[in-house]
Design a protein around this motif. Sequence first.
Motif, PDB file in Angstrom:
ATOM      1  N   PHE A 151       0.848  -1.206   0.000  1.00 51.04           N
ATOM      2  CA  PHE A 151       0.000   0.000   0.000  1.00 51.04           C
ATOM      3  C   PHE A 151       0.879   1.250   0.000  1.00 51.04           C
ATOM      4  N   HIS A 153      -7.853   4.410  -2.967  1.00 49.94           N
ATOM      5  CA  HIS A 153      -6.916   4.314  -1.848  1.00 49.94           C
ATOM      6  C   HIS A 153      -7.672   4.189  -0.530  1.00 49.94           C
ATOM      7  N   ALA A 176      -8.987   0.785  -0.030  1.00 48.16           N
ATOM      8  CA  ALA A 176      -7.911  -0.166   0.233  1.00 48.16           C
ATOM      9  C   ALA A 176      -7.437  -0.093   1.682  1.00 48.16           C
ATOM     10  N   LYS A 220     -10.022  -1.472   4.079  1.00 48.08           N
ATOM     11  CA  LYS A 220     -10.060  -2.936   4.043  1.00 48.08           C
ATOM     12  C   LYS A 220      -8.933  -3.504   4.901  1.00 48.08           C
TER      13      LYS A 220
END
Length: 247
Positions: free
Chosen positions: A60, A153, A156, A159
């Motif tokens: 990430f 983003h 993500a 999550k």
Amino acid sequence: MKTRHLLASLAVASTVLAMPAFAADSAQDFVDKAAVGGKFEVDSSQIALGKAQDQRIKDFAQMMIRDHGAANTKLQAVAGEQKLKVPSALDAQHQGDLDKLKNAQGPIDPAYVDAQRKAHDEAVKLFEDYASGGDNAALKTFAQQTVGTLKMHQQAIEKIAAGQDSVTGATTPAVKTDNTPNAAALVPGANSFTEAQAKSRIENAGYSNVSKLTKDDQGIWRGQAAKGGENLNVGVDYQGNVVAASK
């Protein structure tokens, strides 16, 4: 009659003088906030690449460096064309958050994830608002083109934050022995979580009615919570592991 014409002339003049100033201020405010936010994303993610333990967080962080680096370059170009200044340094709040990541002892995974959640909540709102009602056409287009990536983003990192196994391995044992293959234990260590962040971790793990949180001398936040109709003692360690036991 002369008085009426004079007042009308003054009104027109004040409008002509005020509107560009208002537009420049609003556009400059967007540039300031977008630039600082984008720089923080890149700088904090560079730290995470070197200090984070979870590979998904490192992946990430790499995405942040790539995507926000490109967005920062685009913002610099658009702002330059509009004769607007782009700040080169972080503001005090973001610099303080960055320093905490730099100086953190042990893994920074939880602190980095929390910082990214906050940063993307702010960024999505900033870009959505400007994309819909911005006063500078070029910057408005930039916001419209960028907000989709920011939302991706945001999804993500949410999550990662929601799935304890994705961030800290909390669904797997923190400590494992031959006698207790499925046991989980909290790991002592310097804990950078605030009380609010510790509470959020516990709630994200499926608990409710979190209360009486205090941090012990091992750096573990301990308190009480409910899950499945049962009142439990619950704790959060510096890695973000959440472990509960019956009272």
